[in-house]
Design a protein around this motif. Structure first.
Motif, mmCIF file in Angstrom:
data_model
loop_
_atom_site.group_PDB
_atom_site.id
_atom_site.type_symbol
_atom_site.label_atom_id
_atom_site.label_comp_id
_atom_site.label_asym_id
_atom_site.label_seq_id
_atom_site.Cartn_x
_atom_site.Cartn_y
_atom_site.Cartn_z
ATOM 1 N N ILE A 164 44.064 36.684 36.449
ATOM 2 C CA ILE A 164 42.866 37.252 35.813
ATOM 3 C C ILE A 164 43.045 38.754 35.609
ATOM 4 O O ILE A 164 42.797 39.275 34.518
ATOM 5 C CB ILE A 164 41.606 36.948 36.658
ATOM 6 C CG1 ILE A 164 41.311 35.444 36.588
ATOM 7 C CG2 ILE A 164 40.396 37.759 36.168
ATOM 8 C CD1 ILE A 164 40.251 34.952 37.549
ATOM 9 N N ASP A 165 43.530 39.432 36.655
ATOM 10 C CA ASP A 165 43.687 40.883 36.556
ATOM 11 C C ASP A 165 44.758 41.266 35.548
ATOM 12 O O ASP A 165 44.550 42.122 34.694
ATOM 13 C CB ASP A 165 44.039 41.480 37.933
ATOM 14 C CG ASP A 165 42.798 41.547 38.816
ATOM 15 O OD1 ASP A 165 41.688 41.482 38.254
ATOM 16 O OD2 ASP A 165 42.936 41.643 40.046
ATOM 17 N N SER A 166 45.929 40.610 35.647
ATOM 18 C CA SER A 166 47.060 41.066 34.841
ATOM 19 C C SER A 166 46.929 40.609 33.395
ATOM 20 O O SER A 166 47.338 41.295 32.476
ATOM 21 C CB SER A 166 48.368 40.553 35.439
ATOM 22 O OG SER A 166 48.414 39.151 35.316
ATOM 23 N N MET A 167 46.341 39.470 33.173
ATOM 24 C CA MET A 167 46.329 38.927 31.828
ATOM 25 C C MET A 167 45.019 39.262 31.117
ATOM 26 O O MET A 167 45.015 39.776 30.018
ATOM 27 C CB MET A 167 46.503 37.415 31.934
ATOM 28 C CG MET A 167 46.950 36.768 30.667
ATOM 29 S SD MET A 167 48.685 37.018 30.361
ATOM 30 C CE MET A 167 49.355 35.526 30.993
ATOM 31 N N PHE A 168 43.891 38.967 31.749
ATOM 32 C CA PHE A 168 42.632 39.026 31.010
ATOM 33 C C PHE A 168 41.927 40.381 31.117
ATOM 34 O O PHE A 168 41.532 40.956 30.122
ATOM 35 C CB PHE A 168 41.713 37.890 31.463
ATOM 36 C CG PHE A 168 42.396 36.544 31.397
ATOM 37 C CD1 PHE A 168 43.107 36.174 30.256
ATOM 38 C CD2 PHE A 168 42.375 35.671 32.464
ATOM 39 C CE1 PHE A 168 43.762 34.948 30.180
ATOM 40 C CE2 PHE A 168 43.033 34.444 32.395
ATOM 41 C CZ PHE A 168 43.723 34.079 31.261
ATOM 42 N N ILE A 169 41.786 40.857 32.365
ATOM 43 C CA ILE A 169 41.074 42.128 32.529
ATOM 44 C C ILE A 169 41.823 43.224 31.770
ATOM 45 O O ILE A 169 41.224 44.055 31.087
ATOM 46 C CB ILE A 169 40.928 42.492 34.029
ATOM 47 C CG1 ILE A 169 40.197 41.383 34.777
ATOM 48 C CG2 ILE A 169 40.297 43.866 34.209
ATOM 49 C CD1 ILE A 169 38.704 41.431 34.818
ATOM 50 N N ARG A 170 43.155 43.204 31.862
ATOM 51 C CA ARG A 170 43.939 44.246 31.202
ATOM 52 C C ARG A 170 43.836 44.142 29.682
ATOM 53 O O ARG A 170 43.653 45.133 28.989
ATOM 54 C CB ARG A 170 45.396 44.145 31.645
ATOM 55 C CG ARG A 170 46.116 45.478 31.613
ATOM 56 C CD ARG A 170 47.519 45.388 32.114
ATOM 57 N NE ARG A 170 48.323 44.548 31.228
ATOM 58 C CZ ARG A 170 49.573 44.200 31.473
ATOM 59 N NH1 ARG A 170 50.147 44.570 32.602
ATOM 60 N NH2 ARG A 170 50.256 43.461 30.644
ATOM 61 N N GLU A 171 43.919 42.932 29.175
ATOM 62 C CA GLU A 171 43.896 42.736 27.723
ATOM 63 C C GLU A 171 42.519 43.029 27.114
ATOM 64 O O GLU A 171 42.416 43.585 26.042
ATOM 65 C CB GLU A 171 44.301 41.299 27.377
ATOM 66 C CG GLU A 171 45.768 40.992 27.623
ATOM 67 C CD GLU A 171 46.706 41.720 26.666
ATOM 68 O OE1 GLU A 171 46.300 42.033 25.535
ATOM 69 O OE2 GLU A 171 47.855 41.997 27.079
ATOM 70 N N PHE A 172 41.459 42.591 27.821
ATOM 71 C CA PHE A 172 40.122 42.693 27.222
ATOM 72 C C PHE A 172 39.328 43.871 27.774
ATOM 73 O O PHE A 172 38.122 43.970 27.549
ATOM 74 C CB PHE A 172 39.331 41.394 27.460
ATOM 75 C CG PHE A 172 40.083 40.154 27.063
ATOM 76 C CD1 PHE A 172 40.778 40.105 25.862
ATOM 77 C CD2 PHE A 172 40.120 39.048 27.890
ATOM 78 C CE1 PHE A 172 41.483 38.964 25.490
ATOM 79 C CE2 PHE A 172 40.826 37.904 27.522
ATOM 80 C CZ PHE A 172 41.505 37.865 26.321
ATOM 81 N N LYS A 198 33.678 42.668 37.037
ATOM 82 C CA LYS A 198 34.041 41.371 37.625
ATOM 83 C C LYS A 198 32.892 40.727 38.400
ATOM 84 O O LYS A 198 33.044 40.274 39.530
ATOM 85 C CB LYS A 198 35.272 41.523 38.526
ATOM 86 C CG LYS A 198 36.536 41.885 37.755
ATOM 87 C CD LYS A 198 37.786 41.551 38.516
ATOM 88 C CE LYS A 198 38.377 42.771 39.172
ATOM 89 N NZ LYS A 198 39.602 42.507 39.880
ATOM 90 N N LYS A 199 31.701 40.731 37.805
ATOM 91 C CA LYS A 199 30.559 40.075 38.451
ATOM 92 C C LYS A 199 30.541 38.597 38.066
ATOM 93 O O LYS A 199 31.212 38.183 37.123
ATOM 94 C CB LYS A 199 29.261 40.740 37.994
ATOM 95 C CG LYS A 199 29.111 42.152 38.545
ATOM 96 C CD LYS A 199 27.713 42.664 38.319
ATOM 97 C CE LYS A 199 27.528 43.975 39.076
ATOM 98 N NZ LYS A 199 26.227 44.549 38.902
#
Lengths: 319, 363
Positions: free
Chosen positions: A5-13, A21-22
């Motif tokens: 989630i951190d490396s792929m999604f949070i970073r990209e979006f 991250k609620k």
């Protein structure tokens, strides 16, 4: 999963809302705060003691909105159905969705249906999104202070063991029913009772251990929990002993962890005990000055040990 | 929970801790090896090291069957899982164990056929339900699990379930203990012997540990009170002996029926242990008369020569010469999600126990 989630999604979006991250995104629309969330349900088997994929899909989204201090109002429903799924099965699931929505006081206002070829999904997958009106906007993991207490609303691990025992056809001493249930009623009672509730989260995937770790990571205090206070039903304990599982890592679908100021704990507990979803609520730990950023547990034997996040899935042991 | 809660009674645990404290000689360090992985897990899970005197050093032994399974066994299982019409049925712990180049879990995500079962009898049932598939059960484990695997083969033969077979990787405990007891690098004063292995084999097969190697031994149960009482018994043992703490389960002669079913299906062979190397007569193979159920004979798995996991000190950890904390990979490159060595994979492995439950001072 966290890493992904951190490396792929949070970073990209990357944006200010997502990065919080609620359980639900808190959006401000014309000075009104709205909670918005989405979740997909792929549970197997689709029917299990105490629930089914339909009610789970409603309660899961209702709960993700509720723990953010919002009143869940509207839900979308998207179904991905495997070709050949029995009509009777589908109708049982839709009835269950209808009843769950009624029980939670939400309306299903939009939806989508796709049928995919045999083998492209496992019977039925459901996605629900939901929006709710924020009525209490002070909940934040950043407001947690040393000395605050950790309350859990009821016995842990019932959902995971119910699904597992049905899936694998294993019978334990007593049958365990899923705890799957809406939490909006209980949570509104809690928030009416106290203005010193700091944070809430429902311990779904990864269980209580993972949720507490998510709460405390990077904080200048630790969380100490007391093993003898942990509410675990007999059937869940038996299953855990047999399979080598730790109840702290088992998913719940109708429980909430409440972090609140110590002085308000008695009245919060009193309010929780008056609601069916919180009858067995109890304090299991507190924010402590030891072991900053970590969760540790005083064991029933009198020793202590760390409680880490769940990594991968719990695997049944060999002997 | 009956028969469990009684052995977790806080007051009795505290009293045993006091008695141990009174019994130890403070000028001496006691090195005791807990042989079984379930002992290791229990010691960590209940935080027992915290309540023991500092001069009692508990060393984790080689008693985690998943951890001592060598790379080439995993390689064979992977080869089998990739064959057409073959399903590999296994205990859950095994799927993440790294072989030379991959693991069953990684192969499963690429389409290999791997199914987690809870016993060999479940695997046999899978074979009955899928007559057009070959079901290969991964026969891993010590004397504790071997009788049930033997029974599954006996039943399969009786019922003529021709699509069931076992990839035999079974090992027996006493021979490995002989190797450890004779190792000069390993300074062990006494052994907490494995309770459930002993439920099958009894106490007699360990007698050499007391007689030849002069080691104090106690066959121990797995609950906190069992372990604390066993430690006290080790400290108080006047001369080397094989004492039984786990009397509610263990008899001197063991379970004759279970022993008989092992003898019926299996025979002794030398066996390769991860980290310990090949140990004479420490493994079992399926007897000729049951060869129709021997996956090795039936499929003749073709694998490349095995490769070791570079930098991994699982071998020394399994021998109790080093602790997981001395490994450069521990907690950095080797974590439960992405294990390098088998001791990090199994829930009974020493590295997994250190990682998951490590006491506060180690964190």
């Amino acid at each position: 999963m966290h890493k992904l989630i951190d490396s792929m999604f949070i970073r990209e979006f990357d944006n200010d809302i997502l990065n919080q991250k609620k359980d639900s995104a808190i959006l401000t629309v014309r000075n009104k705060k709205i909670a918005f969330t989405t979740d997909s349900y792929v549970v197997s088997p689709i029917f299990f003691p105490g629930g089914d994929i339909g009610s789970l899909a409603v309660y899961g989204t209702v709960n993700d909105i509720s723990v953010c201090g919002a009143r869940p109002l509207y839900i979308s429903l998207a179904l991905i159905i495997e070709e050949g799924l029995d009509r009777f099965v589908l109708s049982k699931i839709t009835s269950s969705i209808r009843d769950a929505a009624k029980r939670s006081g939400v309306k299903i206002v939009t939806g989508d249906t796709k049928v995919v070829g045999r083998g492209s999904c496992d019977k039925i997958f459901i996605n629900t999104s939901g929006i709710g009106e924020v009525y209490y906007d002070k909940l934040s993991a950043d407001s947690i202070k040393k000395g605050d207490k950790v309350i859990i609303s009821g016995p842990i691990g019932d959902h995971a063991i119910s699904v597992l025992s049905k899936r694998e056809g294993i019978k334990f001493g007593t049958s365990v029913k899923s705890d799957s249930a809406p939490l909006n009623g209980l949570i509104s009672k809690i928030l009416k009772t106290s203005s010193k509730v700091r944070f809430m989260r429902d311990p779904t995937r990864g269980g209580v251990a993972t949720t507490l770790n998510e709460i405390v990571v990077g904080k200048p205090f630790g969380i100490s929990i007391d093993e003898k206070e942990l509410p675990v039903r007999e059937g869940v304990r038996q299953a855990c002993e047999m399979l080598g599982f730790d109840p702290l890592y088992l998913a719940c679908e109708g429980r909430v962890i409440v972090i609140a100021a110590a002085e308000d704990t008695p009245k919060i507990l009193k309010a929780m005990h008056q609601d069916a979803a919180g009858k067995m609520a109890k304090v299991v730990g507190k924010m402590s000055s030891e072991c900053k950023g970590r969760v540790y547990m005083k064991t029933i034997a009198g020793g202590t040990r760390f409680v880490d996040m769940l990594t991968g899935e719990q695997l049944p042991r060999i002997c | 929970m009956k028969y469990v809660d009684e052995f977790r009674d806080r007051r009795i645990i505290s009293r045993l801790a006091e008695e141990i404290s009174d019994a130890v000689d403070l000028s001496h360090t006691y090195n005791f090896m807990e042989v079984c992985g379930t002992h290791t897990m229990s010691i960590f899970r209940f935080g027992l090291k915290d309540i023991l005197p500092v001069n009692i050093n508990l060393i984790s032994g080689p008693g985690c069957p998943v951890c001592v399974t060598p790379n080439d066994y995993i390689d064979k299982a992977i080869w089998l899982a990739n064959q057409k019409n073959v399903i590999v049925a296994t205990f859950g712990d095994m799927v993440r164990v790294p072989g030379s180049r991959s693991s069953l879990e990684k192969e499963r995500s690429r389409g290999a056929h791997v199914k987690i079962v809870y016993s060999s009898i479940d695997a046999l049932e899978l074979a009955r339900k899928n007559p057009d598939q070959e079901i290969v059960f991964l026969g891993i484990g010590f004397e504790t699990t071997i009788p049930t695997v033997a029974q599954s083969i006996i039943i399969a033969r009786k019922e003529k379930v021709g699509n069931y077979s076992v990839l035999c990787g079974h090992k027996t405990m006493p021979e490995a203990l002989k190797l450890l007891a004779g190792d000069e690098n390993l300074k062990v004063d006494g052994f907490l012997l494995p309770g459930h292995v002993s439920a099958i084999i009894g106490a007699k097969p360990y007698e050499f540990l007391a007689k030849t190697f002069k080691k104090r031994c106690v066959i121990a149960g797995f609950e906190p009170i069992d372990i604390m009482q066993s430690i006290l018994m080790l400290i108080e043992q006047k001369k080397p002996d094989i004492a039984i703490q786990y009397t509610r389960i263990i008899s001197k002669t063991g379970n004759k029926l279970a022993q008989e079913s092992i003898r019926k299906v299996f025979e002794k062979t030398s066996s390769s242990w991860r980290g310990l190397g090949v140990i004479e007569k420490s493994g079992l193979k399926i007897k000729k008369e049951f060869r129709a159920f021997d996956a090795e004979v039936k499929f003749n798995p073709k694998i490349l020569p095995g490769k070791d996991n570079l930098g991994c000190i699982c071998g020394d950890v399994l021998k109790g010469i080093k602790t997981p904390l001395e490994c450069k990979l521990f907690g950095r490159l080797c974590i439960p999600e992405n294990p390098v060595g088998a001791c990090m994979v199994s829930s009974e492995g020493a590295c997994a126990a250190y990682y998951k439950y490590r006491a506060k001072e180690n964190g």
